[in-house]
Design an enzyme around this catalytic site. Structure first.
Site, PDB file in Angstrom:
ATOM      1  N   GLU A  57       0.832  -1.207   0.000  1.00  0.00           N
ATOM      2  CA  GLU A  57       0.000   0.000   0.000  1.00  0.00           C
ATOM      3  C   GLU A  57       0.858   1.245   0.000  1.00  0.00           C
ATOM      4  OE1 GLU A  57      -3.241  -1.785   3.197  1.00  0.00           O
ATOM      5  OE2 GLU A  57      -1.975  -0.093   3.703  1.00  0.00           O
ATOM      6  N   CYS A  66       3.083   8.177   2.182  1.00  0.00           N
ATOM      7  CA  CYS A  66       3.413   7.162   3.190  1.00  0.00           C
ATOM      8  C   CYS A  66       3.692   5.863   2.441  1.00  0.00           C
ATOM      9  CB  CYS A  66       2.198   7.046   4.113  1.00  0.00           C
ATOM     10  SG  CYS A  66       2.323   5.723   5.284  1.00  0.00           S
ATOM     11  N   CYS A  70       4.731  -7.933   7.719  1.00  0.00           N
ATOM     12  CA  CYS A  70       5.570  -7.413   8.804  1.00  0.00           C
ATOM     13  C   CYS A  70       5.755  -8.512   9.842  1.00  0.00           C
ATOM     14  CB  CYS A  70       4.885  -6.198   9.438  1.00  0.00           C
ATOM     15  SG  CYS A  70       5.878  -5.412  10.732  1.00  0.00           S
ATOM     16  N   CYS A  91       2.173  -6.040  15.957  1.00  0.00           N
ATOM     17  CA  CYS A  91       1.656  -5.154  17.013  1.00  0.00           C
ATOM     18  C   CYS A  91       0.138  -5.370  17.123  1.00  0.00           C
ATOM     19  CB  CYS A  91       1.951  -3.693  16.680  1.00  0.00           C
ATOM     20  SG  CYS A  91       3.719  -3.322  16.613  1.00  0.00           S
ATOM     21  N   CYS A 151      -2.213  -3.183  14.881  1.00  0.00           N
ATOM     22  CA  CYS A 151      -1.814  -2.929  13.493  1.00  0.00           C
ATOM     23  C   CYS A 151      -2.170  -4.104  12.586  1.00  0.00           C
ATOM     24  CB  CYS A 151      -0.306  -2.670  13.460  1.00  0.00           C
ATOM     25  SG  CYS A 151       0.318  -2.320  11.806  1.00  0.00           S
ATOM     26  N   CYS A 163      -1.780   1.755   8.438  1.00  0.00           N
ATOM     27  CA  CYS A 163      -0.915   0.634   8.126  1.00  0.00           C
ATOM     28  C   CYS A 163      -1.576  -0.712   7.815  1.00  0.00           C
ATOM     29  CB  CYS A 163      -0.095   0.449   9.392  1.00  0.00           C
ATOM     30  SG  CYS A 163       1.579   0.164   9.101  1.00  0.00           S
TER      31      CYS A 163
HETATM   32  N1  SAH Z   1       6.993  -0.469  11.579  1.00  0.00           N
HETATM   33  C1  SAH Z   1       7.088   0.943  11.661  1.00  0.00           C
HETATM   34  C2  SAH Z   1       6.396   1.691  10.540  1.00  0.00           C
HETATM   35  C3  SAH Z   1       5.035   1.238  10.135  1.00  0.00           C
HETATM   36  S1  SAH Z   1       3.722   1.633  11.250  1.00  0.00           S
HETATM   37  C4  SAH Z   1       6.644   1.423  13.033  1.00  0.00           C
HETATM   38  O1  SAH Z   1       6.226   0.600  13.837  1.00  0.00           O
HETATM   39  O2  SAH Z   1       6.775   2.603  13.320  1.00  0.00           O
HETATM   40  C5  SAH Z   1       3.587   3.357  11.123  1.00  0.00           C
HETATM   41  C6  SAH Z   1       2.800   3.979  12.253  1.00  0.00           C
HETATM   42  O3  SAH Z   1       1.411   3.669  12.110  1.00  0.00           O
HETATM   43  C7  SAH Z   1       3.239   3.474  13.612  1.00  0.00           C
HETATM   44  O4  SAH Z   1       3.398   4.498  14.548  1.00  0.00           O
HETATM   45  C8  SAH Z   1       2.112   2.534  13.946  1.00  0.00           C
HETATM   46  O5  SAH Z   1       2.102   2.297  15.295  1.00  0.00           O
HETATM   47  C9  SAH Z   1       0.909   3.278  13.367  1.00  0.00           C
HETATM   48  N2  SAH Z   1      -0.321   2.473  13.248  1.00  0.00           N
HETATM   49  C10 SAH Z   1      -0.436   1.178  12.919  1.00  0.00           C
HETATM   50  N3  SAH Z   1      -1.729   0.761  13.001  1.00  0.00           N
HETATM   51  C11 SAH Z   1      -2.457   1.828  13.383  1.00  0.00           C
HETATM   52  C12 SAH Z   1      -3.849   2.050  13.658  1.00  0.00           C
HETATM   53  N4  SAH Z   1      -4.750   1.078  13.540  1.00  0.00           N
HETATM   54  N5  SAH Z   1      -4.240   3.294  14.033  1.00  0.00           N
HETATM   55  C13 SAH Z   1      -3.348   4.291  14.160  1.00  0.00           C
HETATM   56  N6  SAH Z   1      -2.022   4.150  13.912  1.00  0.00           N
HETATM   57  C14 SAH Z   1      -1.572   2.931  13.542  1.00  0.00           C
END
Ligand code: SAH
Length: 343
Positions: A92, A106, A113, A117, A120, A334
């Site tokens: 994406e 972005c 990944c 998390c 995510c 993400c």
């Molecule tokens: N792996 C990297 C970059 C990708 S995530 C990282 O962890 O920073 C980029 C950002 O989007 C991160 O801060 C992540 O925590 C956030 N993100 C992921 N899922 C999300 C969601 N459902 N709502 C808001 N932010 C989210």
């Protein structure tokens, strides 16, 4: 010999390669202009290159492509593109338009990944592979072609963990920076990481002026490990020490990303803990409203709670901004669109 994707090479690498193969090295600069400035996708259309050289290119290299699978536009103008790579993998890229007509792209750094998390979508189906340099750049070329201009800012906040694909990400940044290619300043490029400690140390040494964001999301180990399993490998206090060292050595600020999730990490007690953890250093905090995913039990807090959390940090002299998740109606966080698409 298998043909090589020409967008996998930096300008210096191409110069060296051409020289080794008995070609003139200034051809590399000409080629860079055709590929990255003019967006030409066929060696045959590169008119100022001699025909024999074009033939040489054709025999040794190719120009990879990226294909649009799906496009969605949010009420708030955010645009999301689902893109297919040459091996069929799907990634994406998201375009965010700010008030002053500035475009932030972005981009993704991996297919899937490893880090899974809790909040995510990107990690839900596991990890497939790193993106190549050219696959990272093709996302920017795709947008450049569409908008007829480069994005102003690039953030590695799409699918994947950029510091897990360190070499390709740094090479791509080198080409994004190059005045013979995209000419996007390092300070306009942000790497966002879930906290891969050895790679943060490496980035500190490589002396690029890129912006660094660290996804923190919790001010104590137990909660952070619950939200981000990577914390078991690279625990919070070690991470903060490495970040302190980074700002001291590079003289650059680090932004901590903190997604606020209702009833989980949004209490003012946590704001206090966060302030104690990071106060006194050149850090800032970006509070992000959680972007709910379908089927997830997690929720975003009320705006009043988000404001109170920010106030607490401001009182403790920690610069804090609030980022309302853009494109909520189009699953712009993400990995969300990909998840919906692949259902
Ligand atoms: N792996 C990297 C970059 C990708 S995530 C990282 O962890 O920073 C980029 C950002 O989007 C991160 O801060 C992540 O925590 C956030 N993100 C992921 N899922 C999300 C969601 N459902 N709502 C808001 N932010 C989210």
């Amino acid at each position: 010999m298998k043909k090589k994707d020409i967008k996998d090479f930096t300008l210096d690498e191409l110069k060296k390669k051409f020289e080794d193969l008995g070609e003139k090295k200034f051809r590399a600069t000409q080629l860079f202009h055709w590929v990255y400035k003019k967006g030409v996708e066929d060696f045959n259309d590169m008119f100022n290159l001699p025909v024999v050289f074009r033939k040489f290119l054709y025999n040794n290299f190719y120009l990879s492509n990226i294909e649009l699978l799906k496009f969605v536009k949010s009420k708030d103008e955010t645009e999301k593109y689902l893109l297919r790579l040459e091996d069929g993998s799907v990634i994406e890229t998201v375009l965010i338009f700010s008030s002053r007509e500035r475009i932030t792209e972005c981009i993704s750094s991996q297919v899937g990944c490893k880090y899974n998390c809790l909040f995510c979508e990107s990690g839900k189906k596991g990890f497939t592979r790193n993106l190549t340099v050219s696959e990272i750049l093709n996302q920017v070329l795709f947008v450049k072609k569409k908008m007829q201009s480069n994005p102003h800012n690039i953030v590695f906040m799409g699918i994947g963990e950029p510091l897990d694909n360190y070499d390709n990400v740094i090479k791509a940044i080198c080409i994004l920076n190059s005045k013979d290619a995209f000419n996007i300043g390092a300070r306009k490029i942000t790497i966002s990481t879930c906290g891969i400690i050895p790679a943060i140390r490496k980035l500190q040494e490589c002396n690029r002026q890129v912006e660094l964001s660290v996804s923190l999301h919790a001010p104590e180990n137990k909660l952070r490990s619950y939200l981000m399993p990577v914390n078991n490998k690279y625990p919070l206090y070690d991470l903060i020490e490495v970040c302190k060292n980074y700002v001291k050595k590079t003289n650059r600020q680090i932004t901590f990303e903190y997604i606020l999730i209702k009833g989980i990490n949004d209490s003012l007690n946590y704001a206090d803990k966060l302030a104690r953890l990071i106060g006194g250093f050149n850090f800032k905090v970006n509070l992000i409203t959680f972007n709910p995913t379908s089927g997830s039990l997690l929720q975003s807090p009320d705006i009043s709670q988000i404001k109170s959390f920010r106030e607490k940090l401001l009182v403790k002299k920690i610069p804090t901004t609030i980022r309302i998740s853009k494109g909520r109606d189009i699953s712009a966080a993400c990995g969300q669109l990909k998840s919906l698409y692949l259902k």
